[in-house]
Design an enzyme around this catalytic site. Structure first.
Site, mmCIF file in Angstrom:
data_model
loop_
_atom_site.group_PDB
_atom_site.id
_atom_site.type_symbol
_atom_site.label_atom_id
_atom_site.label_comp_id
_atom_site.label_asym_id
_atom_site.label_seq_id
_atom_site.Cartn_x
_atom_site.Cartn_y
_atom_site.Cartn_z
ATOM 1 N N LYS A 68 48.699 -101.226 -30.635
ATOM 2 C CA LYS A 68 47.368 -101.283 -30.104
ATOM 3 C C LYS A 68 46.265 -102.726 -30.348
ATOM 4 C CE LYS A 68 45.193 -97.847 -31.319
ATOM 5 N NZ LYS A 68 46.272 -97.001 -32.270
ATOM 6 N N ARG A 114 39.263 -90.737 -28.895
ATOM 7 C CA ARG A 114 40.725 -90.101 -29.872
ATOM 8 C C ARG A 114 40.449 -89.186 -28.899
ATOM 9 N NH1 ARG A 114 41.005 -95.056 -33.293
ATOM 10 N NH2 ARG A 114 42.442 -94.154 -34.556
ATOM 11 N N ARG A 162 51.170 -103.769 -42.988
ATOM 12 C CA ARG A 162 50.378 -104.275 -41.953
ATOM 13 C C ARG A 162 49.211 -104.426 -43.080
ATOM 14 N NH1 ARG A 162 46.859 -100.633 -37.898
ATOM 15 N NH2 ARG A 162 46.525 -99.342 -39.164
ATOM 16 N N ARG A 210 44.205 -102.183 -45.285
ATOM 17 C CA ARG A 210 43.526 -101.570 -45.132
ATOM 18 C C ARG A 210 43.094 -100.550 -45.958
ATOM 19 N NH1 ARG A 210 43.501 -100.308 -38.191
ATOM 20 N NH2 ARG A 210 42.966 -98.954 -39.752
ATOM 21 N N ARG A 239 46.259 -89.761 -40.601
ATOM 22 C CA ARG A 239 45.661 -90.161 -39.537
ATOM 23 C C ARG A 239 46.633 -89.807 -38.736
ATOM 24 N NH1 ARG A 239 45.314 -95.825 -40.738
ATOM 25 N NH2 ARG A 239 44.926 -96.361 -39.053
HETATM 26 P P1 AMP Z 1 41.622 -97.748 -35.611
HETATM 27 O O1 AMP Z 1 41.261 -99.284 -36.514
HETATM 28 O O2 AMP Z 1 41.259 -97.272 -34.133
HETATM 29 O O3 AMP Z 1 43.175 -97.157 -36.294
HETATM 30 O O4 AMP Z 1 40.371 -96.436 -36.795
HETATM 31 C C1 AMP Z 1 40.507 -97.097 -38.090
HETATM 32 C C2 AMP Z 1 39.861 -95.344 -38.383
HETATM 33 O O5 AMP Z 1 37.835 -95.273 -38.118
HETATM 34 C C3 AMP Z 1 39.300 -94.251 -37.921
HETATM 35 O O6 AMP Z 1 40.730 -93.378 -38.820
HETATM 36 C C4 AMP Z 1 38.708 -93.249 -37.993
HETATM 37 O O7 AMP Z 1 38.024 -92.856 -39.122
HETATM 38 C C5 AMP Z 1 37.393 -94.283 -37.493
HETATM 39 N N1 AMP Z 1 38.016 -94.270 -35.705
HETATM 40 C C6 AMP Z 1 37.918 -95.127 -34.679
HETATM 41 N N2 AMP Z 1 37.629 -94.789 -33.384
HETATM 42 C C7 AMP Z 1 37.514 -93.978 -33.243
HETATM 43 C C8 AMP Z 1 36.965 -92.611 -32.482
HETATM 44 N N3 AMP Z 1 36.927 -92.988 -30.730
HETATM 45 N N4 AMP Z 1 36.684 -91.868 -32.359
HETATM 46 C C9 AMP Z 1 36.216 -91.760 -34.193
HETATM 47 N N5 AMP Z 1 36.881 -92.451 -35.431
HETATM 48 C C10 AMP Z 1 37.335 -93.568 -35.036
#
Ligand code: AMP
Length: 217
Positions: free
Chosen positions: A13, A88, A127, A160, A171
């Site tokens: 994404k 989400r 990654r 990360r 996740r």
């Molecule tokens: P991402 O970079 O989108 O994979 O997000 C990394 C982490 O940020 C996720 O595993 C959540 O802990 C938090 N996070 C990101 N987007 C959201 C969201 N829409 N709602 C809640 N937590 C989020």
């Protein structure tokens, strides 16, 4: 154009959202990116979110909803946006429609990137991200020219902290349980397009361009 990119962690994404930002001149909204920035700066939000993110769980809905509300009010979102990783779950989707309705805007299309579990695990563990400029790399599919060094800014490439196998599994579980129902939700609204997420970055970008009916790059 107002877009939402959905898909499990590791589906690509972030990479595709950056390409869409450049191609369409729209803003890229990544809640994960904003949260990682807050963690790095040690703000109260970052301190609150850090442990939740390290466990692979979701930050509370009202917190991320407020972040998106503020971000959408910034000038670069006027020409359109691509949401990456928000909403989400169903309550976040309801909040997003409310926010957009109040602004007289709506989502034009939701693009779902599909990928098998084996492929996702491979993607996530390989990654790497630049600690300085945030550029994304992958040891197998998009390696940097020099090991561990960013091509663009020479920053150090990091993994990360939530890309370890144990957190990745959590996740993915959260995705299955909370995010999966959104596909049906947007499918019912008639704005969902599914895109095969396997292949090169360029191939996936072209598949996305095709469902968005963009002219050839
Ligand atoms: P991402 O970079 O989108 O994979 O997000 C990394 C982490 O940020 C996720 O595993 C959540 O802990 C938090 N996070 C990101 N987007 C959201 C969201 N829409 N709602 C809640 N937590 C989020």
């Amino acid at each position: 154009m107002n877009l939402l990119l959905m898909g499990p962690p590791g589906a690509g994404k972030g990479t595709q959202a950056v390409l869409l930002r450049e191609r369409l001149g729209i803003a890229h909204l990544s809640v994960g990116e904003m949260l990682r920035e807050a963690v790095k700066r040690g703000t109260p939000l970052g301190r609150m979110a850090r442990e939740i993110m390290e466990r692979g769980e979701l930050v509370p809905d009202d917190v991320v909803g407020d972040m998106v509300l503020r971000r959408l009010a910034e000038p670069d979102c006027r020409s359109g946006f691509v949401l990456d990783g928000y909403p989400r779950n169903l309550p976040q989707a309801a909040r997003l429609s409310e926010i957009l309705r109040e602004k007289g805007r709506r989502l034009d299309r939701v693009v779902s990137l599909r990928l098998s579990l084996v492929e996702l695990l491979k993607r996530l563990t390989g990654r790497r991200v630049c600690g300085s400029c945030g550029a994304l790399y992958h040891l197998l599919t998009r390696p940097p020219k020099r090991d561990g060094v960013c091509d663009t800014c020479q920053g150090v490439l990091l993994q990360r902290s939530d890309d370890s196998e144990q957190v990745v599994r959590e996740r993915l579980r959260v995705f299955e349980e909370q995010t999966q129902p959104l596909f049906e939700h947007y499918g019912r609204e008639g704005i969902l397009s599914e895109v095969e997420g396997a292949g090169t970055v360029e191939e996936i970008a072209e598949r996305i361009a095709a469902v968005l009916e963009l002219a050839a790059a």
